[in-house]
Design a protein around this motif. Structure first.
Motif, PDB file in Angstrom:
ATOM      1  N   LEU A 422      47.147  34.987  31.653  1.00 42.55           N
ATOM      2  CA  LEU A 422      47.904  34.137  32.581  1.00 42.55           C
ATOM      3  C   LEU A 422      47.297  32.745  32.685  1.00 42.55           C
ATOM      4  O   LEU A 422      48.012  31.751  32.800  1.00 42.55           O
ATOM      5  CB  LEU A 422      47.978  34.794  33.959  1.00 42.55           C
ATOM      6  N   SER A 423      45.967  32.655  32.645  1.00 40.47           N
ATOM      7  CA  SER A 423      45.352  31.328  32.752  1.00 40.47           C
ATOM      8  C   SER A 423      45.697  30.476  31.533  1.00 40.47           C
ATOM      9  O   SER A 423      45.803  29.261  31.621  1.00 40.47           O
ATOM     10  CB  SER A 423      43.837  31.453  32.915  1.00 40.47           C
ATOM     11  N   ILE A 424      45.894  31.128  30.383  1.00 35.33           N
ATOM     12  CA  ILE A 424      46.221  30.369  29.175  1.00 35.33           C
ATOM     13  C   ILE A 424      47.693  29.927  29.193  1.00 35.33           C
ATOM     14  O   ILE A 424      48.019  28.809  28.810  1.00 35.33           O
ATOM     15  CB  ILE A 424      45.935  31.211  27.904  1.00 35.33           C
ATOM     16  N   TYR A 425      48.616  30.822  29.646  1.00 39.35           N
ATOM     17  CA  TYR A 425      50.035  30.551  29.404  1.00 39.35           C
ATOM     18  C   TYR A 425      50.886  30.248  30.635  1.00 39.35           C
ATOM     19  O   TYR A 425      52.046  29.899  30.495  1.00 39.35           O
ATOM     20  CB  TYR A 425      50.659  31.739  28.644  1.00 39.35           C
ATOM     21  N   TRP A 426      50.350  30.431  31.846  1.00 35.28           N
ATOM     22  CA  TRP A 426      51.230  30.253  33.009  1.00 35.28           C
ATOM     23  C   TRP A 426      50.797  29.066  33.850  1.00 35.28           C
ATOM     24  O   TRP A 426      49.731  29.056  34.448  1.00 35.28           O
ATOM     25  CB  TRP A 426      51.238  31.522  33.863  1.00 35.28           C
ATOM     26  N   GLN A 427      51.679  28.056  33.917  1.00 39.16           N
ATOM     27  CA  GLN A 427      51.373  26.831  34.654  1.00 39.16           C
ATOM     28  C   GLN A 427      51.157  27.104  36.141  1.00 39.16           C
ATOM     29  O   GLN A 427      50.329  26.469  36.785  1.00 39.16           O
ATOM     30  CB  GLN A 427      52.521  25.821  34.476  1.00 39.16           C
ATOM     31  N   GLY A 428      51.899  28.059  36.719  1.00 39.63           N
ATOM     32  CA  GLY A 428      51.825  28.307  38.150  1.00 39.63           C
ATOM     33  C   GLY A 428      50.637  29.154  38.590  1.00 39.63           C
ATOM     34  O   GLY A 428      50.496  29.451  39.773  1.00 39.63           O
ATOM     35  N   GLY A 433      45.184  33.435  42.673  1.00 41.34           N
ATOM     36  CA  GLY A 433      45.850  34.400  41.802  1.00 41.34           C
ATOM     37  C   GLY A 433      44.878  35.010  40.799  1.00 41.34           C
ATOM     38  O   GLY A 433      44.912  36.218  40.529  1.00 41.34           O
ATOM     39  N   ALA A 434      43.992  34.163  40.247  1.00 34.08           N
ATOM     40  CA  ALA A 434      43.022  34.652  39.261  1.00 34.08           C
ATOM     41  C   ALA A 434      42.054  35.635  39.904  1.00 34.08           C
ATOM     42  O   ALA A 434      41.783  36.714  39.363  1.00 34.08           O
ATOM     43  CB  ALA A 434      42.248  33.477  38.652  1.00 34.08           C
ATOM     44  N   VAL A 435      41.534  35.252  41.085  1.00 31.09           N
ATOM     45  CA  VAL A 435      40.599  36.145  41.771  1.00 31.09           C
ATOM     46  C   VAL A 435      41.301  37.458  42.128  1.00 31.09           C
ATOM     47  O   VAL A 435      40.753  38.553  41.920  1.00 31.09           O
ATOM     48  CB  VAL A 435      40.022  35.461  43.036  1.00 31.09           C
ATOM     49  N   ALA A 436      42.566  37.347  42.613  1.00 33.14           N
ATOM     50  CA  ALA A 436      43.319  38.556  42.981  1.00 33.14           C
ATOM     51  C   ALA A 436      43.506  39.464  41.767  1.00 33.14           C
ATOM     52  O   ALA A 436      43.345  40.687  41.863  1.00 33.14           O
ATOM     53  CB  ALA A 436      44.674  38.164  43.575  1.00 33.14           C
TER      54      ALA A 436
END
Lengths: 512, 90
Positions: A422-428, A433-436
């Motif tokens: 998600l960090s690579i491909y999702w702008q939002g 969100g990452a920690v969750a």
């Protein structure tokens, strides 16, 4: 056959081959130590490894003794079922290539945490991702160390404790003095030996069957019935099958020691070539293992294999002895030992990178640590992990560790993979969100494993398990993605979103 | 070709090939789970449907890997060097 085996008695051939391997790799370490002066050299081999070399090293990092001895044993004792594991472990590699390898190389420096935290707030993401990485590394280390102690005791007749200490000490010498340069070359040498040894054994087996694998399989079916070519007990329910499949397929893309290897090559193109080589080599290895398993089933015999080790782990060494006597047994035993050393070294190095680069330098020192300090902390972290690996190996003596490899893959697929992709491909995607994603994935996977039949029934001998599946990935991985999406959408992060364009540029074009 | 266009093209190819791999592998696993008799059918001496399909999954992994590497080595690398030569956006 049984009773005549030299397995478990220290013999001059196996010790000779093993000492030759250790001398060669210590020589490499001595050479590598003179080229290991900077953090970049310690963690990333100065980024001078070629794509093909890294392909061999990736294969060396991935083909553990567990997969060589374990899969050959699974095939030898239950036939077709071994192929389900082999295919699962291979199909993760194309996914690594398509989604992860090149962006990872372009966006990060030493760890996958670099990529997850790229446009997010550093400290929370670093702490969560580094702990997620360490959880996977420690579980994988326990499984490797306990496996090493058992295997070496079976093959060389050394005591479990001696074996653990030897593995810990030799591995630490590689990592401490030779860093990633030595670790990479140990893995290349080991991959070549393992593939060469497996190919030699497979050729010797096939020579007895007119170089036609089908005649070998037919001989097995004649002895043990056509059931050996059909699915057995491994897949009990479709849910179980899909859950295991998810962990194997996406776990590879979340293993810290595998991801770290992509930083040793100069650019994204070389990262791509290295997966190309690794996929080819690992696929060949699993096809060879399948032939070896059936070879052992026919030439050594089911009963003789199970008599030495209930899990069938000694199938490949026993086959070597049946085909080439003590010299070939000694060679294969030494290769298995070398295999363990290389995998443990790679794991220790990636754990050290999480501790020193992610936690010490980025979190404690806010990214401003002098060069000598970084290197010093990296070496202290390596020693700590080495000692911890030996201690855990001794602590978990006698435990069934097969489930820990499954747990490590499930943790990697649930805790690390969703946040990384998600960090690579999702702008939002946001910091929260990452920690969750990491916390939800890691904790759910760990909790469900504790409630699974493997722990509740097999280890604790309870009557029933709270969670029905042996592998938690089917629940924990989707939950991690869900947590990431819900939390990110609930509280958008303008700075993270604004940083996406620059991230996309660097992800495609590399550093400019 | 702009960077955004190239990025979207890479995303399309990466997800399509990943989807192919996922369908092939989970197709194999689910077939084993749901139809064990079919997977155990012997189609030639020493060869069952399962062994053949398992080997084909490995070959399929090689093929999708090769397709991606071929596309990236020719197309992606050329576009990347063009964009790098063009310099940073104004």
């Amino acid at each position: 056959m049984l009773g005549t085996t030299m397995l478990g008695t220290p013999n001059s051939t196996s010790i000779g081959f093993f000492l030759a391997f250790v001398s060669l790799t210590l020589g490499i370490t001595w050479w590598a130590a003179r080229h290991t002066r900077t953090t970049e050299e310690f963690f990333a081999a100065g980024r001078r490894i070629t794509g093909r070399q890294n392909g061999f090293a990736l294969a060396g990092d991935y083909m553990s003794a567990a997969s060589f001895l374990g899969i050959a044993g699974l095939v030898a004792t239950s036939g077709f079922d071994g192929l389900i594991y082999s295919t699962g472990w291979l199909v993760g590699w194309p996914v690594v290539l398509f989604l992860i390898a090149e962006p990872l190389r372009n966006l990060g420096r030493y760890t996958f945490t670099d990529v997850v935290s790229f446009r997010l707030r550093q400290r929370p993401v670093r702490i969560a991702a580094a702990l997620g990485a360490l959880a996977v590394v420690l579980l994988y280390l326990i499984a490797q160390m306990v496996g090493a102690g058992n295997l070496i005791r079976l093959m060389f007749g050394l005591s479990y404790e001696t074996a653990i200490v030897i593995v810990g000490a030799v591995m630490l010498v590689y990592v401490l003095f030779g860093g990633m340069i030595a670790t990479t070359w140990v893995q290349i040498v080991k991959a070549a030996l393992l593939l060469g040894g497996a190919a030699l054994l497979a050729l010797l087996v096939l020579a007895r069957f007119g170089f036609n694998p089908l005649r070998l399989f037919a001989a097995a079916a004649e002895h043990y019935g056509a059931a050996v070519l059909a699915p057995g007990k491994l897949i009990s329910s479709p849910w179980e099958a899909v859950s295991l499949g998810l962990a194997l397929m996406f776990g590879t893309a979340g293993l810290p020691h595998i991801l770290m290897r992509f930083y040793t090559v100069p650019d994204a193109r070389a990262a791509r070539q290295s997966v190309f080589w690794a996929t080819g080599l690992i696929g060949c290895f699993y096809l060879l293992t399948f032939v070896l398993g059936f070879g052992a089933m026919v030439l050594v015999g089911h009963d003789a294999i199970v008599a030495v080790d209930k899990g069938g782990n000694m199938a490949a060494p026993l086959l070597a002895e049946a085909l080439g006597g003590t010299p070939l047994l000694g060679f294969i035993a030494a290769v298995a030992f070398a295999t363990i050393l290389a995998v443990v070294a790679g794991l220790t190095l990636s754990g050290a990178a999480a501790l020193s680069h992610d936690l010490w330098v980025s979190v404690v020192r806010h990214g401003n640590a002098p060069h000598e300090e970084q290197l010093k902390v990296a070496r202290i972290a390596s020693v700590m992990l080495g000692v911890l690996a030996v201690a855990l190996g001794l602590l978990f003596k006698g435990q069934n560790v097969a489930f820990m490899v499954g747990l490590a893959f499930a943790l990697a697929a649930s805790g690390n993979f969703p946040a990384l992709v998600l960090s690579i491909y999702w702008q939002g995607f946001t910091t929260a969100g990452a920690v969750a994603a990491i916390v939800t994935g890691t904790l759910t996977a760990a909790t469900l494993i504790c409630l699974s039949p493997t722990v509740q029934i097999d280890i604790l001998h309870h009557a029933h398990a709270w969670f029905p599946l042996k592998n938690p990935a089917l629940v924990s991985m989707p939950l991690a993605f869900l947590a990431a999406v819900v939390v990110s959408l609930a509280a958008p992060e303008a700075a993270a979103s604004a940083g996406y364009a620059a991230k996309e540029r660097r992800m495609i074009l590399g550093e400019q | 070709m702009t960077l955004g266009l190239l990025s979207r093209q890479r995303w399309r190819i990466a997800t399509t090939l990943s989807a192919v791999m996922i369908v092939v592998y989970f197709g194999f696993v689910l077939l084993v789970a749901f139809d064990k008799p079919l997977v155990g059918t012997i189609i030639a001496p020493g060869l069952s449907v399962g062994v053949l399909l398992g080997a084909l999954v490995i070959v399929a992994a090689w093929i999708v890997t090769w397709i991606y590497v071929r596309w990236a080595n020719s197309h992606l690398d050329r576009r990347v060097s063009e964009l790098r030569a063009a310099g940073p956006p104004a």
